[in-house]
Design an enzyme around this catalytic site. Structure first.
Site, PDB file in Angstrom:
ATOM      1  N   CYS A  73      39.841  27.872  39.204  1.00 21.57           N
ATOM      2  CA  CYS A  73      39.851  28.996  39.971  1.00 21.57           C
ATOM      3  C   CYS A  73      40.091  28.612  41.393  1.00 21.57           C
ATOM      4  CB  CYS A  73      38.681  29.878  39.752  1.00 21.57           C
ATOM      5  SG  CYS A  73      38.536  31.391  40.575  1.00 21.57           S
ATOM      6  N   CYS A 184      46.680  31.322  42.650  1.00 19.66           N
ATOM      7  CA  CYS A 184      45.613  31.819  41.889  1.00 19.66           C
ATOM      8  C   CYS A 184      46.226  31.561  40.410  1.00 19.66           C
ATOM      9  CB  CYS A 184      45.936  33.210  41.979  1.00 19.66           C
ATOM     10  SG  CYS A 184      44.702  34.131  40.942  1.00 19.66           S
TER      11      CYS A 184
HETATM   12  N1  DGL Z   1      41.923  33.196  39.140  1.00 22.73           N
HETATM   13  C1  DGL Z   1      41.403  32.875  40.254  1.00 22.73           C
HETATM   14  C2  DGL Z   1      42.133  32.074  41.495  1.00 22.73           C
HETATM   15  O1  DGL Z   1      42.646  31.174  41.011  1.00 22.73           O
HETATM   16  C3  DGL Z   1      40.676  34.427  41.077  1.00 22.73           C
HETATM   17  C4  DGL Z   1      41.329  35.626  40.698  1.00 22.73           C
HETATM   18  C5  DGL Z   1      40.128  36.908  41.138  1.00 22.73           C
HETATM   19  O2  DGL Z   1      39.156  36.723  40.530  1.00 22.73           O
HETATM   20  O3  DGL Z   1      40.486  37.178  42.280  1.00 22.73           O
HETATM   21  O4  DGL Z   1      41.999  32.486  42.548  1.00 22.73           O
END
Ligand code: DGL
Length: 259
Positions: A73, A184
């Site tokens: 993430c 993301c």
């Molecule tokens: N998948 C996440 C990232 O890479 C975060 C998304 C979120 O929860 O806002 O930033």
């Protein structure tokens, strides 16, 4: 220890895009995936809350004997990876938006970074920008609230998802960007719809495969590669609705067999 599982976590199901690459690169390893869907999205939360969630999940994964943790993430990496590395003895692999490769390949001299608001607001992200903004490339950052929720719901290409993608990418492409960084881990699942909206001449970059290669290098360096010769497994956990996770795993997770 080397036959212990690798922990992987994300604010939700986005990290499955990284897990798919990890399983391709390390087919004999076992994984524990933690989707923090009960607290998703992280993108609108303060850094301190994201850090607290990252610590809680790390402790859960360590209690399951994780030998290494992939913070799959960007938002959690930006908010917490330095703290996690300073606090826990396990190796951590973090995500970083692919700004460096985007700069290396742009021809128009303009790149767009699509990410969450919290990722773009983080100090670590600002350091990354400062590191790369000395040249002649213009970097446009674009927060994309709502996109993560579409992926969490399994809506990868419906009209609402398409409309959001169009809304966020149009100004960036109109400003001359020929390369979009998918900053993301939820966004790689939207590649087909993003590609359809922006057209085939715009390059889309994410870092899942690079993170998988880095994970293999660290396991090798630490002597932590598994000795197993059979296909590894994934244990799934969520702070959200288990039935929803099962549905999304069916949709998004690839079971990589040997060869
Ligand atoms: N998948 C996440 C990232 O890479 C975060 C998304 C979120 O929860 O806002 O930033």
């Amino acid at each position: 220890m080397s036959n212990a599982p690798i922990g992987v976590f994300d604010s939700g199901v986005g990290g499955i895009s990284v897990l798919n690459e990890l399983r391709r690169t390390l087919p004999h390893e076992d994984f524990i995936y933690y989707a923090d869907s009960g607290y998703c999205p992280y993108g609108g939360r303060p850094q301190s809350e994201i850090l607290a969630r990252a610590s809680t999940i790390t402790e859960f994964l360590l209690a399951q004997h994780a030998k290494l943790i992939v913070v799959a993430c960007n938002t959690a990496t930006i908010a917490a990876v330095e703290y996690l590395r300073a606090t826990y003895p396990t190796p951590f692999i973090g995500m970083e938006p692919a700004i460096k490769p985007a700069i290396a390949q742009t021809r128009s001299g303009v790149i767009g970074v699509l990410a969450t608001g919290a990722a773009l607001a983080g100090e670590r992200f600002h350091r990354l920008l400062a590191q790369h903004s000395a040249g002649h490339v213009r970097i446009i950052t674009q927060p994309c609230p709502g996109l993560v929720e579409q992926v969490e719901a399994g809506d990868l290409d419906g009209p609402a998802t398409s409309a959001l993608v169009e809304h966020y990418t149009r100004p960036v492409v109109a400003a001359g960007a020929d390369t979009l960084v998918l900053g993301c881990t939820h966004y790689p699942f939207l590649r087909p719809v993003i590609g359809a909206v922006v057209g085939p001449e715009i390059h889309l970059l994410d870092t899942g495969a690079a993170v998988a290669r880095q994970t293999r290098r660290v396991l090798e360096r630490e002597g932590l590669l598994t000795s197993a010769k059979t296909a590894g497994s994934v244990a799934w956990h969520t702070s959200g609705d288990p039935a929803q996770l099962t549905m999304i795993v069916e949709l998004l997770a690839h079971d990589q067999r040997d060869g």
